[in-house]
Structure formats: structure tokens, C-alpha cells
Design a protein around this motif. Structure first.
Motif, PDB file in Angstrom:
ATOM      1  N   ILE A 251      -5.040   5.899   9.405  1.00 26.45           N
ATOM      2  CA  ILE A 251      -4.547   4.511   9.335  1.00 26.45           C
ATOM      3  C   ILE A 251      -5.372   3.743   8.294  1.00 26.45           C
ATOM      4  CG2 ILE A 251      -4.258   2.359  10.640  1.00 26.45           C
ATOM      5  CD1 ILE A 251      -3.582   4.118  13.083  1.00 26.45           C
ATOM      6  N   GLY A 252      -6.694   3.948   8.307  1.00 29.61           N
ATOM      7  CA  GLY A 252      -7.546   3.290   7.305  1.00 29.61           C
ATOM      8  C   GLY A 252      -7.208   3.754   5.893  1.00 29.61           C
ATOM      9  N   ALA A 253      -7.045   5.064   5.728  1.00 32.60           N
ATOM     10  CA  ALA A 253      -6.732   5.608   4.393  1.00 32.60           C
ATOM     11  C   ALA A 253      -5.360   5.119   3.925  1.00 32.60           C
ATOM     12  CB  ALA A 253      -6.769   7.133   4.430  1.00 32.60           C
ATOM     13  N   ALA A 254      -4.433   4.940   4.860  1.00 30.66           N
ATOM     14  CA  ALA A 254      -3.104   4.423   4.500  1.00 30.66           C
ATOM     15  C   ALA A 254      -3.237   2.986   4.001  1.00 30.66           C
ATOM     16  CB  ALA A 254      -2.168   4.492   5.708  1.00 30.66           C
ATOM     17  N   ALA A 255      -4.058   2.176   4.691  1.00 29.26           N
ATOM     18  CA  ALA A 255      -4.244   0.773   4.273  1.00 29.26           C
ATOM     19  C   ALA A 255      -4.812   0.731   2.852  1.00 29.26           C
ATOM     20  CB  ALA A 255      -5.180   0.054   5.250  1.00 29.26           C
ATOM     21  N   ARG A 256      -5.772   1.605   2.568  1.00 32.20           N
ATOM     22  CA  ARG A 256      -6.346   1.643   1.223  1.00 32.20           C
ATOM     23  C   ARG A 256      -5.288   2.016   0.181  1.00 32.20           C
ATOM     24  NH1 ARG A 256     -11.471   5.451  -0.521  1.00 32.20           N
ATOM     25  NH2 ARG A 256     -11.625   4.719  -2.671  1.00 32.20           N
TER      26      ARG A 256
ATOM     27  N   PRO B  45      -7.816   4.011  18.676  1.00 33.26           N
ATOM     28  CA  PRO B  45      -8.299   2.651  18.457  1.00 33.26           C
ATOM     29  C   PRO B  45      -8.410   2.367  16.956  1.00 33.26           C
ATOM     30  CG  PRO B  45     -10.091   4.114  19.097  1.00 33.26           C
ATOM     31  CD  PRO B  45      -8.842   4.939  19.124  1.00 33.26           C
ATOM     32  N   ILE B  46      -8.186   1.098  16.583  1.00 30.02           N
ATOM     33  CA  ILE B  46      -8.327   0.735  15.166  1.00 30.02           C
ATOM     34  C   ILE B  46      -9.687   0.051  15.053  1.00 30.02           C
ATOM     35  CG2 ILE B  46      -7.211  -0.391  13.183  1.00 30.02           C
ATOM     36  CD1 ILE B  46      -5.419   1.621  14.794  1.00 30.02           C
ATOM     37  N   GLY B  47     -10.725   0.843  14.864  1.00 29.83           N
ATOM     38  CA  GLY B  47     -12.091   0.313  14.868  1.00 29.83           C
ATOM     39  C   GLY B  47     -12.858   0.755  13.645  1.00 29.83           C
ATOM     40  N   GLU B  48     -14.107   1.126  13.889  1.00 34.98           N
ATOM     41  CA  GLU B  48     -15.031   1.433  12.793  1.00 34.98           C
ATOM     42  C   GLU B  48     -14.500   2.510  11.840  1.00 34.98           C
ATOM     43  OE1 GLU B  48     -19.571   2.840  12.728  1.00 34.98           O
ATOM     44  OE2 GLU B  48     -18.944   1.751  14.526  1.00 34.98           O
ATOM     45  N   ILE B  49     -13.932   3.567  12.402  1.00 38.83           N
ATOM     46  CA  ILE B  49     -13.479   4.687  11.546  1.00 38.83           C
ATOM     47  C   ILE B  49     -12.361   4.212  10.624  1.00 38.83           C
ATOM     48  CG2 ILE B  49     -12.445   6.992  11.510  1.00 38.83           C
ATOM     49  CD1 ILE B  49     -13.703   7.484  14.247  1.00 38.83           C
ATOM     50  N   ALA B  50     -11.401   3.481  11.192  1.00 41.36           N
ATOM     51  CA  ALA B  50     -10.272   3.011  10.373  1.00 41.36           C
ATOM     52  C   ALA B  50     -10.778   2.069   9.287  1.00 41.36           C
ATOM     53  CB  ALA B  50      -9.245   2.318  11.260  1.00 41.36           C
ATOM     54  N   TYR B  51     -11.644   1.125   9.666  1.00 47.67           N
ATOM     55  CA  TYR B  51     -12.114   0.147   8.669  1.00 47.67           C
ATOM     56  C   TYR B  51     -12.952   0.833   7.593  1.00 47.67           C
ATOM     57  CZ  TYR B  51     -10.131  -3.964  10.834  1.00 47.67           C
ATOM     58  OH  TYR B  51      -9.229  -4.899  11.300  1.00 47.67           O
TER      59      TYR B  51
ATOM     60  N   ARG C 109     -12.614   3.892   6.450  1.00 48.07           N
ATOM     61  CA  ARG C 109     -11.705   4.607   5.531  1.00 48.07           C
ATOM     62  C   ARG C 109     -10.848   3.642   4.705  1.00 48.07           C
ATOM     63  NH1 ARG C 109     -10.312   9.904   6.554  1.00 48.07           N
ATOM     64  NH2 ARG C 109      -9.075   9.718   4.654  1.00 48.07           N
ATOM     65  N   ALA C 110     -10.701   2.413   5.190  1.00 50.55           N
ATOM     66  CA  ALA C 110      -9.898   1.439   4.433  1.00 50.55           C
ATOM     67  C   ALA C 110     -10.662   0.976   3.195  1.00 50.55           C
ATOM     68  CB  ALA C 110      -9.525   0.248   5.310  1.00 50.55           C
ATOM     69  N   SER C 111     -11.971   1.194   3.170  1.00 50.51           N
ATOM     70  CA  SER C 111     -12.813   0.909   1.994  1.00 50.51           C
ATOM     71  C   SER C 111     -12.569  -0.469   1.393  1.00 50.51           C
ATOM     72  CB  SER C 111     -12.566   1.936   0.884  1.00 50.51           C
ATOM     73  OG  SER C 111     -12.780   3.205   1.348  1.00 50.51           O
ATOM     74  N   GLY C 112     -12.461  -1.480   2.246  1.00 47.96           N
ATOM     75  CA  GLY C 112     -12.307  -2.835   1.716  1.00 47.96           C
ATOM     76  C   GLY C 112     -10.893  -3.390   1.853  1.00 47.96           C
TER      77      GLY C 112
END
Ligand code: SAH
Length: 240
Positions: free
Chosen positions: A19-24, A42-48, A50-53
Motif C-alpha cells: 500500500i505504501g509503495a503504491a502511494a509512492r 494496518p496502515i502504519g509504520e511499514i506503509a508510511y 514505503r511511501a517515502s514521503g
């Protein structure tokens, strides 16, 4: 069409990193609307991380229980799949999708729907979609990582949209009907097919699936939906 009218819908995702990588990937390509259907993590630390900003995309995400809810306001819904299905769905490749979207108008709202990491989309979920897109791959190894698949499609769309002005919207009646309006038509159609005895509710076979495919392929306008609903109402009135 406008990039701001595109939403990426992730169904039943199990890995927060995807989910984080998709947002990026989306933010790189100026696509901002992310909807999660029944997320399994959960959408927590791991997702954020990987979203890298691309945090704002995660902060502003929408969440729904069902795919039908997530796409109800869209008038063009695209399923993505690595597999070819038995009941053939009209297919596009990523470039064909980008060309199609660039011909749509400034009010059109589009959903790109991505399935679960292990099992993709269910047949019921596919039934809501107008077209299916497959990214060409090694036939022996066709399944991309979920966020990579999102990257490829967002890139193709961005590349083409960035260079083209949005087509002006038609009159409201000539706009494509939304998925929610088309779904209400299907409910009405099924009622009439059952009440007239054309379809046996105990043994419906594939009739509704085939009719859905026919109607979804034709990308009905609001005006056309009104005519079809009017025909059904006239049949009902005559029967009563
Ligand atoms: N085993 C699953 C693969 C799911 S991969 C299946 O058979 O469907 C997770 C998601 O990534 C898919 O549901 C689809 O949305 C996307 N995806 C993966 N590979 C793809 C491809 N080659 N073309 C289009 N979408 C793909």
C-alpha cells in the motif's frame, strides 16, 4: 480526462508495504486518490516508510467494505489481472487503456481496480468492471508485484495525459452513467426477467453475467439508462 478524476482501488491488500509503495508510485505520476476496499493489514509504520514521503496520499485514503461502494461514483471501471479468465472480458493493454482515458472527457471518473496479492479479484468483483487490463509479461511468470502493476499503469496514463488537454464534458444526459446507476439498472432488469419468467431465480445460469458484460461493454449514457429503465417499468405496469 483529468488525472484528479482517477482513483486507484486496492482490494483486500494484505501487505502494508504494497500500500505504501503504491502511494509512492501514484504520487510520482500525479495520481492522488487511493481507495482501500476491506484492507487486511494496518496502515502504519511499514506503509508510511514505503511511501517515502507520499504521506498525504495515505492520510487522505478512503476505505470501503465493498468494491461496489468504492466505484459507485465512477463511470468507467477497469479491472486488472495477470490471468485470462474463462468468460472473456473485453481486454485492453496498458497503452490501449491510456489512449482510451485520453479520449474521455473532463467530468469522467475512472477507477482502476487491483486485486489481492494471492488471489487477485473475484468473479463478482470483475462483474462490476467495463474492461480488463493485463500488463504483457513472460507467459510463464505473469504476476507482477501489486505496487509494480500500479506503477506501470499510472506511468502509461501519466505519460499520455500530461501532453493532452482534457476533452470538454458533454451535456449531463449524454454523460456515461455511473457504476451505481448501472448497478440499479441491473437490479431492475433482474427483477423483471424473474417476474416475467424469462429467468428462473433457482437456475439463473450465466444469463445475468452475460447481460452485464453486454451492457458494460457499451458504456451506457444516463439517457440510455433512463430509456432502458422506462422500458422495464412499462413491462411491469402492463403485468400488474
Ligand atoms: N495470483 C493472483 C495474482 C495477483 S497479483 C492472480 O492470479 O490473479 C495482485 C494484483 O496485481 C492483481 O490482482 C492485479 O491487480 C495486479 N497484477 C499483477 N500482475 C498483473 C499483470 N500482469 N497485469 C495486470 N495486473 C497485474
Amino acid at each position: 480526462m483529468k488525472l484528479e478524476n482517477i482513483k486507484i482501488v486496492m482490494v483486500g491488500t494484505t501487505h502494508p508495504g504494497n500500500i505504501g509503495a503504491a502511494a509512492r508510485a501514484m504520487h510520482n505520476m500525479c495520481i492522488a486518490n487511493l481507495t482501500l476496499v476491506d484492507p487486511q493489514c494496518p496502515i502504519g509504520e511499514i506503509a508510511y516508510s514505503r511511501a517515502s514521503g507520499a504521506n498525504a496520499l495515505l492520510d487522505n485514503r478512503q476505505t470501503c467494505d465493498q468494491l461496489a461502494q468504492a466505484v459507485a461514483d465512477c463511470n468507467y471501471v477497469i479491472a486488472t489481472s495477470a490471468r485470462h479468465r474463462s468468460l472473456a472480458w473485453p481486454e485492453l493493454d496498458p497503452e490501449g487503456l491510456a489512449v482510451k482515458l485520453s479520449s474521455m472527457d473532463e467530468n469522467d471518473r475512472v477507477a482502476l481496480v487491483f486485486g489481492r496479492e494471492h488471489s487477485g479479484l473475484t468473479n463478482d468483483e470483475l462483474q462490476l468492471c467495463n474492461h480488463m487490463v493485463s500488463i504483457p509479461t513472460n507467459p510463464e511468470f505473469s504476476s507482477l508485484n501489486l505496487a509494480s502493476a500500479i506503477q506501470v499503469l499510472c506511468y502509461e496514463i501519466y505519460r499520455r495525459q500530461a501532453s493532452q488537454p482534457a476533452v470538454k464534458a458533454p451535456e449531463p444526459q449524454d454523460m456515461r452513467a455511473s457504476s451505481g446507476e448501472v448497478e440499479r439498472y441491473f437490479e431492475h432488469l433482474q427483477q423483471v426477467l424473474e417476474s416475467t419468467g424469462f429467468m428462473d431465480p433457482k437456475q439463473p445460469g450465466l444469463i445475468m453475467q452475460r447481460l452485464r458484460r453486454l451492457y458494460l461493454r457499451s458504456e451506457l449514457t444516463r439517457n440510455e439508462i433512463n430509456i432502458l429503465r422506462g422500458m422495464l417499468s412499462a413491462i411491469e405496469k402492463r403485468r400488474n
